[in-house]
Design a protein around this motif. Structure first.
Motif, PDB file in Angstrom:
ATOM      1  N   GLY A 114       0.816  -1.209   0.000  1.00  0.00           N
ATOM      2  CA  GLY A 114       0.000   0.000   0.000  1.00  0.00           C
ATOM      3  C   GLY A 114       0.848   1.256   0.000  1.00  0.00           C
ATOM      4  O   GLY A 114       2.066   1.222   0.171  1.00  0.00           O
ATOM      5  N   ALA A 119      -4.050   7.473  -1.920  1.00  0.00           N
ATOM      6  CA  ALA A 119      -5.362   7.922  -1.447  1.00  0.00           C
ATOM      7  C   ALA A 119      -5.489   9.432  -1.609  1.00  0.00           C
ATOM      8  O   ALA A 119      -6.553   9.941  -1.997  1.00  0.00           O
ATOM      9  CB  ALA A 119      -5.576   7.514   0.006  1.00  0.00           C
ATOM     10  N   GLU A 125      -8.730   2.659  -3.082  1.00  0.00           N
ATOM     11  CA  GLU A 125      -8.589   1.199  -3.074  1.00  0.00           C
ATOM     12  C   GLU A 125      -7.145   0.800  -3.354  1.00  0.00           C
ATOM     13  O   GLU A 125      -6.586  -0.062  -2.682  1.00  0.00           O
ATOM     14  CB  GLU A 125      -9.513   0.565  -4.111  1.00  0.00           C
ATOM     15  N   LEU A 128      -4.444   0.771  -0.517  1.00  0.00           N
ATOM     16  CA  LEU A 128      -4.479  -0.195   0.576  1.00  0.00           C
ATOM     17  C   LEU A 128      -3.397  -1.266   0.498  1.00  0.00           C
ATOM     18  O   LEU A 128      -2.909  -1.731   1.517  1.00  0.00           O
ATOM     19  CB  LEU A 128      -5.855  -0.875   0.629  1.00  0.00           C
ATOM     20  N   ASN A 131      -1.087  -6.471   1.856  1.00  0.00           N
ATOM     21  CA  ASN A 131      -0.492  -7.043   3.068  1.00  0.00           C
ATOM     22  C   ASN A 131       0.495  -8.160   2.719  1.00  0.00           C
ATOM     23  O   ASN A 131       0.559  -9.190   3.380  1.00  0.00           O
ATOM     24  CB  ASN A 131      -1.581  -7.563   4.020  1.00  0.00           C
TER      25      ASN A 131
END
Length: 196
Positions: A114, A119, A125, A128, A131
């Protein structure tokens, strides 16, 4: 103790597959069961067209890109050109290739972890990430027959520094070889060193 920390660090993270199987390489056939059952990770896959979309639609930090390109031009020297003159790329083509590979590195990193700057640019989206503690870039041959290969993104992300200074490495397997990637991840988590 280090092994226990490695297990705990991997748990709940993801392997991010950029593309699919590279040239029939067995390690490039991502085994979801191995990652999920044995390592406690999940597997996510993103088609490499997402790199094209993000490049074409400007879904990367333009300020960082300028800084990165300046750093790359100062610190990453081109090797000798061994192709015969009629097969060599022009200076304009080479400059465009450098811009592309720098964007690819930034985009791969952003997709892994991310980037809040996205943003701010209106891409909530995409900001993000996935992970991902580990990723792999297919490259061969559909991407590399069309665009510059993933070697730069793999090399720079696997190091412990870039245009932003010192940092932890992002573990990225070449040719989406997830099994070699898992070994690189073990090496990084157990030794706290870059696996390039």
């Amino acid at each position: 103790a280090r092994a226990g920390l490695a297990v705990a660090t991997m748990r709940g993270k993801s392997y991010l597959s950029f593309g699919g199987v590279s040239m029939g390489i067995a390690g490039s056939i991502v085994d979801n069961g191995f990652f999920e059952s044995y390592l406690g990770m999940r597997v996510e896959a993103v088609d490499t067209t997402e790199f094209l979309r993000r490049m074409e639609e400007g879904i990367y930090d333009p300020d960082e890109f300028k800084r990165a390109l300046t750093w790359v031009k100062s610190n990453c020297k081109e090797g000798k050109e061994y192709n015969p003159p009629e097969k060599q790329r022009s200076r304009i083509q080479k400059d465009n290739d450098w811009e592309t590979v720098v964007k690819m590195a930034m985009i791969a990193r952003d997709m892994m972890n991310g980037n809040p700057r996205l943003a701010e640019l209106g891409f909530g989206e995409e900001a993000l990430g996935r992970n991902a503690i580990l990723s792999g870039f297919q490259g061969q041959r559909q991407w590399t027959d069309f665009k510059p290969n993933g070697d730069f993104l793999e090399a720079i992300l696997n190091t412990s520094m870039d245009w932003n200074g010192s940092r932890q490495p992002y573990i990225v397997a070449t040719e989406n070889d997830s099994l070699n990637g898992a070994t690189m991840l073990f090496g990084h988590l157990l030794t706290n060193t870059a696996q390039i």
